[in-house]
Design a protein around this motif. Sequence first.
Motif, PDB file in Angstrom:
ATOM      1  N   TYR A   8      -2.026  11.464  -0.467  1.00 12.34           N
ATOM      2  CA  TYR A   8      -2.142  10.071   0.255  1.00 12.34           C
ATOM      3  C   TYR A   8      -0.196  11.170   1.125  1.00 12.34           C
ATOM      4  N   ARG A  58       1.083  -0.825   0.152  1.00 10.09           N
ATOM      5  CA  ARG A  58       0.303  -0.354  -0.189  1.00 10.09           C
ATOM      6  C   ARG A  58       0.590   1.309  -0.212  1.00 10.09           C
ATOM      7  N   ARG A  59       1.996   1.226   0.284  1.00 11.60           N
ATOM      8  CA  ARG A  59       3.185   2.059   0.313  1.00 11.60           C
ATOM      9  C   ARG A  59       3.277   2.859  -0.436  1.00 11.60           C
ATOM     10  N   ASN A  60       3.495   1.571  -1.262  1.00 10.66           N
ATOM     11  CA  ASN A  60       4.638   1.435  -2.473  1.00 10.66           C
ATOM     12  C   ASN A  60       3.309   2.057  -3.558  1.00 10.66           C
ATOM     13  N   ALA A  61       2.449   1.845  -3.570  1.00  9.26           N
ATOM     14  CA  ALA A  61       1.802   2.045  -4.314  1.00  9.26           C
ATOM     15  C   ALA A  61       0.547   3.822  -3.871  1.00  9.26           C
ATOM     16  N   GLY A  62       0.507   3.372  -2.405  1.00  9.76           N
ATOM     17  CA  GLY A  62      -0.502   5.144  -2.438  1.00  9.76           C
ATOM     18  C   GLY A  62       0.614   6.664  -2.759  1.00  9.76           C
ATOM     19  N   TYR A  63       2.522   6.234  -2.471  1.00 11.29           N
ATOM     20  CA  TYR A  63       3.395   7.043  -2.280  1.00 11.29           C
ATOM     21  C   TYR A  63       3.570   8.348  -4.138  1.00 11.29           C
ATOM     22  N   GLY A  64       3.050   9.379  -3.547  1.00 12.76           N
ATOM     23  CA  GLY A  64       3.370   9.705  -4.735  1.00 12.76           C
ATOM     24  C   GLY A  64       1.503  10.657  -5.029  1.00 12.76           C
ATOM     25  N   ARG A  65       0.749   9.945  -4.754  1.00 11.94           N
ATOM     26  CA  ARG A  65      -0.830  10.118  -4.696  1.00 11.94           C
ATOM     27  C   ARG A  65      -1.114  11.586  -4.210  1.00 11.94           C
ATOM     28  N   PRO A  66      -2.097  12.283  -4.685  1.00  9.36           N
ATOM     29  CA  PRO A  66      -2.693  13.435  -4.318  1.00  9.36           C
ATOM     30  C   PRO A  66      -3.428  12.830  -2.761  1.00  9.36           C
TER      31      PRO A  66
END
Length: 241
Positions: free
Chosen positions: A222, A212-220
Amino acid sequence: MLSAFSAGAALGATGGEPAAVAQVDIAPCLAATAADDMDKANAACAAVIDNEKTAKADLVKALVARGALLARHDQIDRAIADDSRALQLDPTLADVFNARGELWLKKGDKPKAVQDFGAALKIDPNHEKAKANHKAMARELERIGAQMAVAGKPSFNCVRASRAVEKAICRDRELADLDREIFGSNARAVREARNPAEAKALQREQDEFIARRNAGYGRPGYDLKKAMQERLQRINGVDGY
């Protein structure tokens, strides 16, 4: 009578029998400190310590006694000052080095504490308190040194970091420390699991967090730091266990 007195005084002043010098009485100071009487000790010991005619040995005794009394009443800085002055006068006092080391420890100055415990042991290698104190502090300083060695470093090798989130963690000391704490806490939780199934479930939860961390980083929206703090709290529990 007057002439006899004058003759006696003159004799003392011109090289005959030396005039008697009143000896400074240290007993009231020692008695007051032994009785833990701060009011009496303040006056009685000051009368000895501040008197330039006090013999060196008596001055050391008064300083050590008052220093111990001040330490018992948590007047740490004044106690250190008395012990330091006593050690300047007599640097062979192992007990005083150990006592001052314990005072430095109360102030949070661990390097000075270790130095004093070591000084006590140089004077008396069999000083039991100093040996115990020095051993405990040496271990503590080793632990602090180990922590400092990894401070600001995450659980993974930054040289091999390829993901944007990993590079962000490597650039931020606080995030790096959080990552290392999460890794260590999860490893402890898995190790202390009640059975293999529970250990497997705990590790799966950690793997899912990383995903989840890898996928969520950089998204508005997060917040990486918040997500990591929440993960650490979840592993350790509300009370930190």
